[in-house]
Scaffold this active site. Structure first.
Site, PDB file in Angstrom:
ATOM      1  N   GLN A  69       3.115   9.828   1.706  1.00  0.00           N
ATOM      2  CA  GLN A  69       4.378   9.123   1.438  1.00  0.00           C
ATOM      3  C   GLN A  69       4.979   9.496   0.092  1.00  0.00           C
ATOM      4  O   GLN A  69       6.106   9.088  -0.215  1.00  0.00           O
ATOM      5  CB  GLN A  69       4.165   7.608   1.482  1.00  0.00           C
ATOM      6  CG  GLN A  69       3.809   7.093   2.855  1.00  0.00           C
ATOM      7  CD  GLN A  69       3.670   5.586   2.839  1.00  0.00           C
ATOM      8  OE1 GLN A  69       2.639   5.075   2.456  1.00  0.00           O
ATOM      9  NE2 GLN A  69       4.721   4.879   3.214  1.00  0.00           N
ATOM     10  N   HIS A 117      -3.336   0.584   8.489  1.00  0.00           N
ATOM     11  CA  HIS A 117      -1.992   1.160   8.383  1.00  0.00           C
ATOM     12  C   HIS A 117      -2.016   2.426   7.514  1.00  0.00           C
ATOM     13  O   HIS A 117      -1.464   3.464   7.901  1.00  0.00           O
ATOM     14  CB  HIS A 117      -1.032   0.113   7.796  1.00  0.00           C
ATOM     15  CG  HIS A 117       0.358   0.623   7.571  1.00  0.00           C
ATOM     16  ND1 HIS A 117       1.424   0.251   8.363  1.00  0.00           N
ATOM     17  CD2 HIS A 117       0.864   1.496   6.661  1.00  0.00           C
ATOM     18  CE1 HIS A 117       2.511   0.875   7.936  1.00  0.00           C
ATOM     19  NE2 HIS A 117       2.202   1.629   6.897  1.00  0.00           N
ATOM     20  N   GLU A 118      -2.669   2.342   6.351  1.00  0.00           N
ATOM     21  CA  GLU A 118      -2.680   3.492   5.431  1.00  0.00           C
ATOM     22  C   GLU A 118      -3.516   4.643   5.995  1.00  0.00           C
ATOM     23  O   GLU A 118      -3.164   5.808   5.815  1.00  0.00           O
ATOM     24  CB  GLU A 118      -3.195   3.085   4.050  1.00  0.00           C
ATOM     25  CG  GLU A 118      -2.396   1.987   3.355  1.00  0.00           C
ATOM     26  CD  GLU A 118      -0.885   2.231   3.299  1.00  0.00           C
ATOM     27  OE1 GLU A 118      -0.460   3.399   3.315  1.00  0.00           O
ATOM     28  OE2 GLU A 118      -0.134   1.243   3.264  1.00  0.00           O
ATOM     29  N   HIS A 169      -1.523   6.768   8.228  1.00  0.00           N
ATOM     30  CA  HIS A 169      -0.685   7.734   7.503  1.00  0.00           C
ATOM     31  C   HIS A 169      -1.414   9.063   7.277  1.00  0.00           C
ATOM     32  O   HIS A 169      -0.812  10.125   7.339  1.00  0.00           O
ATOM     33  CB  HIS A 169      -0.298   7.180   6.127  1.00  0.00           C
ATOM     34  CG  HIS A 169       0.939   6.345   6.140  1.00  0.00           C
ATOM     35  ND1 HIS A 169       2.171   6.850   6.491  1.00  0.00           N
ATOM     36  CD2 HIS A 169       1.145   5.047   5.823  1.00  0.00           C
ATOM     37  CE1 HIS A 169       3.071   5.879   6.397  1.00  0.00           C
ATOM     38  NE2 HIS A 169       2.482   4.773   6.001  1.00  0.00           N
ATOM     39  N   GLY A 206       0.831  -1.196   0.000  1.00  0.00           N
ATOM     40  CA  GLY A 206       0.000   0.000   0.000  1.00  0.00           C
ATOM     41  C   GLY A 206       0.865   1.245   0.000  1.00  0.00           C
ATOM     42  O   GLY A 206       2.063   1.178   0.307  1.00  0.00           O
ATOM     43  N   CYS A 235       6.669  -0.724   6.070  1.00  0.00           N
ATOM     44  CA  CYS A 235       6.176   0.559   5.552  1.00  0.00           C
ATOM     45  C   CYS A 235       7.210   1.100   4.573  1.00  0.00           C
ATOM     46  O   CYS A 235       8.408   1.062   4.867  1.00  0.00           O
ATOM     47  CB  CYS A 235       5.985   1.529   6.709  1.00  0.00           C
ATOM     48  SG  CYS A 235       5.438   3.163   6.188  1.00  0.00           S
ATOM     49  N   LEU A 236       6.754   1.613   3.431  1.00  0.00           N
ATOM     50  CA  LEU A 236       7.706   2.120   2.422  1.00  0.00           C
ATOM     51  C   LEU A 236       8.495   3.332   2.918  1.00  0.00           C
ATOM     52  O   LEU A 236       9.552   3.629   2.382  1.00  0.00           O
ATOM     53  CB  LEU A 236       6.971   2.461   1.121  1.00  0.00           C
ATOM     54  CG  LEU A 236       6.387   1.261   0.358  1.00  0.00           C
ATOM     55  CD1 LEU A 236       5.634   1.741  -0.875  1.00  0.00           C
ATOM     56  CD2 LEU A 236       7.470   0.267  -0.022  1.00  0.00           C
TER      57      LEU A 236
HETATM   58 CO    CO Z   1       3.284   2.934   5.672  1.00  0.00          CO
END
Ligand code: CO
Length: 188
Positions: free
Chosen positions: A51, A141-142, A145, A46, A99-100
């Site tokens: 991000q 999770h997203e 963010h 995701g 996480c990216l």
């Molecule tokens: Co993340």
């Protein structure tokens, strides 16, 4: 389409509360296409708009992750705009999340195993999805963010210290946003 830079911890854009999307226009559509391309280039499950440096309430999810109970769209990518979780399971599970914005770092996070979410698609149509397992976790999770909440916040102080040190060592000399290909090079 374009592959966007990924913003890394501790870039301040990751801490801002993202703004609601008001216009569902062609500009939004090309941004969503770029986000999907960036997520796939980075091998992500995701990706949330902050991000890629854009403080808007948008995220994309890899359409291959399981599992949809009801709703959603059957496509390669889930695009969720102005999302909200409207129902959760009473249970909690622990899942090892990545996480990216914290490349190659993982930690145990407590999440609901099932959620029901309301969101808008790229045309401004209201939609609902009921998700379980990895998809439910990814939605939570997203959504974090979009509220400036990050993986590191969910971990204990010992892990937080370790992660801060590791991120500094790997990316401390950059401007904290890099192309996915560049991030992969740094991890070698
Ligand atoms: Co993340």
């Amino acid at each position: 389409m374009a592959i966007l830079d990924i913003y890394l911890y501790p870039h301040p854009v990751l801490r801002k509360k993202a703004e609601r999307v008001e216009k569902f226009d062609s500009e939004l559509h090309s941004f969503l296409d770029d986000m999907a391309e960036t997520m796939f280039a980075a091998d992500g499950v995701g990706l949330a708009a902050p991000q890629v440096g854009v403080s808007k309430r948008i995220f994309v999810l890899n359409g291959e992750i399981e599992e949809v109970i009801s709703g959603g769209t059957s496509s390669k990518v889930y695009e969720m705009i102005n999302p909200e979780i409207i129902e959760v399971d009473e249970d909690k599970i622990i899942f090892e999340e990545g996480c990216l914005s914290f490349p190659d770092i993982y930690g145990p996070v407590e999440r609901f195993p099932r959620v029901k979410a309301r969101y808008y698609d790229r045309f401004g149509e209201e939609r609902f999805i009921e998700a379980a397992e990895l998809l439910a976790i990814a939605i939570q999770h997203e959504l974090d963010h979009l509220n400036g909440v990050l993986l590191i916040d969910k971990l204990n102080v010992f892990r937080q210290k370790k992660i801060k040190k590791l991120m500094k060592k790997r990316f401390g000399d950059t401007e904290l946003h890099l192309q996915p290909s560049e991030i992969k090079k740094r991890l070698k």
